[in-house]
Enzyme design. Sequence first.
Site, mmCIF file in Angstrom:
data_model
loop_
_atom_site.group_PDB
_atom_site.id
_atom_site.type_symbol
_atom_site.label_atom_id
_atom_site.label_comp_id
_atom_site.label_asym_id
_atom_site.label_seq_id
_atom_site.Cartn_x
_atom_site.Cartn_y
_atom_site.Cartn_z
ATOM 1 N N HIS A 376 -5.046 12.067 7.014
ATOM 2 C CA HIS A 376 -3.636 12.132 7.382
ATOM 3 C C HIS A 376 -3.435 11.804 8.852
ATOM 4 C CE1 HIS A 376 -3.253 15.183 3.884
ATOM 5 N NE2 HIS A 376 -3.015 13.968 3.473
ATOM 6 N N CYS A 689 1.788 -9.248 -1.351
ATOM 7 C CA CYS A 689 1.881 -8.032 -0.527
ATOM 8 C C CYS A 689 0.523 -7.483 -0.129
ATOM 9 C CB CYS A 689 2.680 -6.952 -1.259
ATOM 10 S SG CYS A 689 1.892 -6.341 -2.760
#
Length: 782
Positions: A376, A689
Amino acid sequence: MSRSHDLEETLANVTELVAKRLDADVCSIYTTDADQRELTLSSTIGLDSEAVGKVTMRVGEGLVGVTAERGEPIALEHARSDPLYRYFPETGEERFESFLAAPLIVQGAVIGVIAIQTAEARRFDEPDVELLKTCASLLAPVVVNAQLLALMSTSDERERGDVVSRIAVSDAVRSRQTKIRTRRSEHNVTLRGLATARGVAIGPIFRMDKPVDFGRIVYQAKADVAEEHADFRAAMTEARREIAEMRDVVRDRFGPEFAAVFHAQMQILEDKGFLLNVTQAIDETHNAREALNTVLDSYRKTFEQIEDPYFRERGTDIADVGQRVMEKLLGVRDHVEPMQHGSVVVVDQLLPAIFAQLEMDNVSAIIAEHGGQTSHGVIFARTLEIPTVTGAAGLLEEAREGESAIVDGATGTIYLSPDDALTREFEKAQHRHEVAVEHLDAMRERPAETLDGRRVKLSANAGLLADLRLVEKHGAEGVGLFRTELLALAHRGFPSEEEQEQLYQRVVEFLDPLPVTLRTLDLGGDKGIPNIGVDDEENPQLGCRSIRLTLENRHAFRAQLRAILRASTLGNLRLLLPMIGSLSELREAKAVIDEVRLELDREGSAFDRDLQVGIMIEVPSAAITARVLAAECDFFSIGTNDLTQYTLAVDRGNERVAHLYDSLHPAVLQLIHMTVRAGMEARIPVSVCGEMATNPLSVPILIGLGIGELSGTPAAVPVMKEIIRALDAGAVEADARAALVARTPAEVHAIAASRLREAGLVEHPDIGGWLLQLLDEALAPA
């Protein structure tokens, strides 16, 4: 539920809440023993409360036991007439007719069952089942934490050891490879780690790893033990306030999806067992500091025996919280000192709390002794475009407070106390980079258009609210891929519908009127997390991942679809289904979407009735059958990362074969070509993408193949735009035809490099030097 964390109170709150939500007469929770062979009635509303803790059954016995054994819900309108029904007279359940139960699953293991019953016969429909399954998925990790905290509450060391020995049955934590480091010299000390977030930074070292030596702090216990109790409670209150503040700061900076990382710490501080243990120790020692030390040491020893990483992390949470409470008890103020502007922050681990504690405007780079590239904290750093290196062995021993450092995030290299020559070299590189970024961003309003007028749309990939400011900064024309799985990764499981809707609503409102393409959960494979039932697959990349996983977990899929549809009212949202491999998969997913649309209609909920549904082309079967698929979707988005991996049978994370991974391989280009042609024939747009979209060598080939939209990292958009504006559409179409008949990737590289040189891009004042280096590397003999 999040505010009561002893096991009994937690379960009682849940049973009451679920009974009301599902309009049931009974809600009961059964939990397994450590061997997972027996279930015990642990909480109930509606059955005889005297039966709690007394009624037990084997896994596989009765409806509850069968639910645990199968690991899936059971719904019966007339439960008592079912051959699996088992009557327990102690519960007083003979007056209840219908039954619905769902398993509580953590790490792929059933840890309990939640069941509801009604007196009147009731046919449970699919929304009822899915709602209970959602409750079960949210409840399971809470129960695990509460059970572990309850374990800590026992004073019986033998009992603790017995439970721990049963928990510690999973794979051992893999040991980290030790890296050889150079001996410290006075200048140009070089450390190498993982290239985690690109960029160059030069600045003074600011160490955040300086631990407080509690042993050197004088603590005088009060004569009155009541005052010791009061001081401990005050320290707990202050620690709770501090963690809540950090959670709020992270929520404001990065969005609610990552505030969840602080929930575990809040749960510990609100656990009555932890409070009781310390309170009893204070009564015995008459010293709050000694009591807290004793309890924390006991917890630490217990969790050190647990090898399973998931459960071991709970011990880390407790240690971190204990440290915080101790600081408050001893009156230690926030020891993060003021830092100079442009500081290079040194940490042991890159944790999310760092981003709440520091003034990030003063941070030029972050370097960590430990950690990888996917935590994170790393995602936060990358989002803020802060040069970052992790896994730099020897850093904490070598780095000196205040000394100058150079951080090269692109190569994972750190230079401590660089000499004047090395500093001048990197200052020039840093200046060139900063000037180039400023020039390119200043021209963000210019269209991405070839010399002969062909327009190409440039979008950004995102996954956090904080990414969205970069969309505007770098001139992207919307979000071509919003990765919704980051919310699930933060929660370590499927997030709730409400949390998802709040996030998606904020995304579309922030970008309105720019378009946003939301991809449904792409979990499994290399994005494995606990609590989703795909642990320990032999080949996860070819296993139950992405759309396969969500179709197996209909309740989670429907919850996400409801959130997406309800956030679509502004009309700038598109829905993207990942890893569709066949027409049957597409139709199955679209059928669920249609069901959710009807469901929202019946509820009177607003949503965009013209919401476009597209699919990702990332497995060869989808590219080969693109004509068939194009007839039943609204757009294609080519995910070149997985398409390359599956086409070439190369795991790019495997160092032994990573050199074979090349998106410009002629086989990959053939599949892209087939997809573009199918899209053109069906008159649906086709975009790319994956990482290929931002590779300068790929841009002319993709434009030549007919790709109308490229979506990549926001910072890459200005570079892609400059390349496109220097190209001629007719010339790159010829290049693409040549690339399709090339024999090797090297031949394709040569075609693309030649085009970039002929377009004059190596003389470009902002990107020329960097591009020249890239072309030289691409064309160098292997």
